[in-house]
Design an enzyme around this catalytic site. Structure first.
Site, short mmCIF file in Angstrom:
data_model
loop_
_atom_site.label_atom_id
_atom_site.label_comp_id
_atom_site.label_asym_id
_atom_site.label_seq_id
_atom_site.Cartn_x
_atom_site.Cartn_y
_atom_site.Cartn_z
N LYS A 1 1.25 -0.89 -7.18
CA LYS A 1 2.24 -0.47 -6.19
C LYS A 1 3.65 -0.86 -6.62
O LYS A 1 4.56 -0.03 -6.61
CB LYS A 1 1.94 -1.11 -4.82
CG LYS A 1 2.87 -0.62 -3.72
CD LYS A 1 2.89 -1.56 -2.54
CE LYS A 1 3.80 -2.74 -2.83
NZ LYS A 1 4.04 -3.60 -1.66
N ASP B 1 1.86 1.68 -0.13
CA ASP B 1 1.77 0.44 0.62
C ASP B 1 1.01 0.72 1.91
O ASP B 1 0.42 1.80 2.08
CB ASP B 1 3.17 -0.14 0.89
CG ASP B 1 3.97 0.71 1.88
OD1 ASP B 1 3.53 1.83 2.24
OD2 ASP B 1 5.04 0.24 2.31
#
Length: 215
Positions: free
Chosen positions: A121, A139
């Site tokens: 991420k 996320d």
């Protein structure tokens, strides 16, 4: 509604109403963005933005942070989540940048993920924000909103969500789509009480469609 029509509707609305979305993390260099993104894991951007100005002033370069001790760095970030682990991540990421990349921020996902504290991420955030590359950082907001709207269907993992979004959004819009979904999840399609009456993409939302099919 077809998946294609859903993506087209969502893309058209956001393009008109949020044409230039930006990260809410404050930063001045790619190195400082990296520090901010590492600090933002399971922590609010608001809190991160409160602690980073003095941290950035104290450590303007990877070399300066690489030379620091945990005892020196910890006080700057003690109010964020998991400060002990993040202190180590920040220092070790800076040292790896210096030792393996000559103090320069790498611009590919595999190299970025060699940095301590940098998972997929965080690496994708760097690719999208710094280099405007076709990357999708997933996320909790992106994961939740994508499933709710119907951009993904019962996605089980962030990687599964990432692959689906990358497949359906136009490549040149992926960096923006990342911000669209984060900001929408943060302020409108919230976890506990989504603000459906004021949601501009409601006509394209699978959950709204299901809950109002008999209206």
């Amino acid at each position: 509604m077809t998946t294609k029509a859903r993506y087209e509707g969502v893309t058209e609305w956001f393009s008109a109403n949020m044409p230039e979305p930006q990260t809410e993390l404050h930063y001045d260099t790619p190195f400082h963005l990296l520090l901010a993104v590492i600090l933002s894991a399971q922590c609010t951007d608001k809190r991160v933005n409160m602690v980073t100005p003095p941290l950035f002033d104290a450590y303007p370069t990877p070399e300066s942070l690489a030379a620091a001790t945990e005892e020196e760095v910890f006080p700057f970030i003690k109010s964020v989540t998991f400060p002990n682990n993040k202190t180590r991540h920040l220092i070790n990421a800076a040292r790896t940048l210096c030792d393996e990349f000559g103090g320069e921020m790498p611009s590919d996902i595999d190299s970025l993920m060699k940095l301590p504290g940098v998972g997929r991420k965080t690496a994708n955030v760097m690719l999208a924000v710094v280099w405007n590359k076709a990357a999708m950082a997933v996320d909790t907001h992106v994961f939740r909103v994508s499933n709710r709207i119907g951009l993904t269907i019962d996605s089980k993992t962030p990687l599964e969500t990432e692959k689906t979004l990358v497949r359906h959004f136009p490549a040149d819009l992926l960096p923006k789509a990342h911000h669209w979904l984060i900001l929408h999840g943060r302020y409108v399609c919230t976890a506990r009480k989504p603000k459906c009456p004021e949601c501009g993409i409601r006509p394209f939302c699978r959950q709204w469609e299901k809950s109002h099919k008999n209206d």
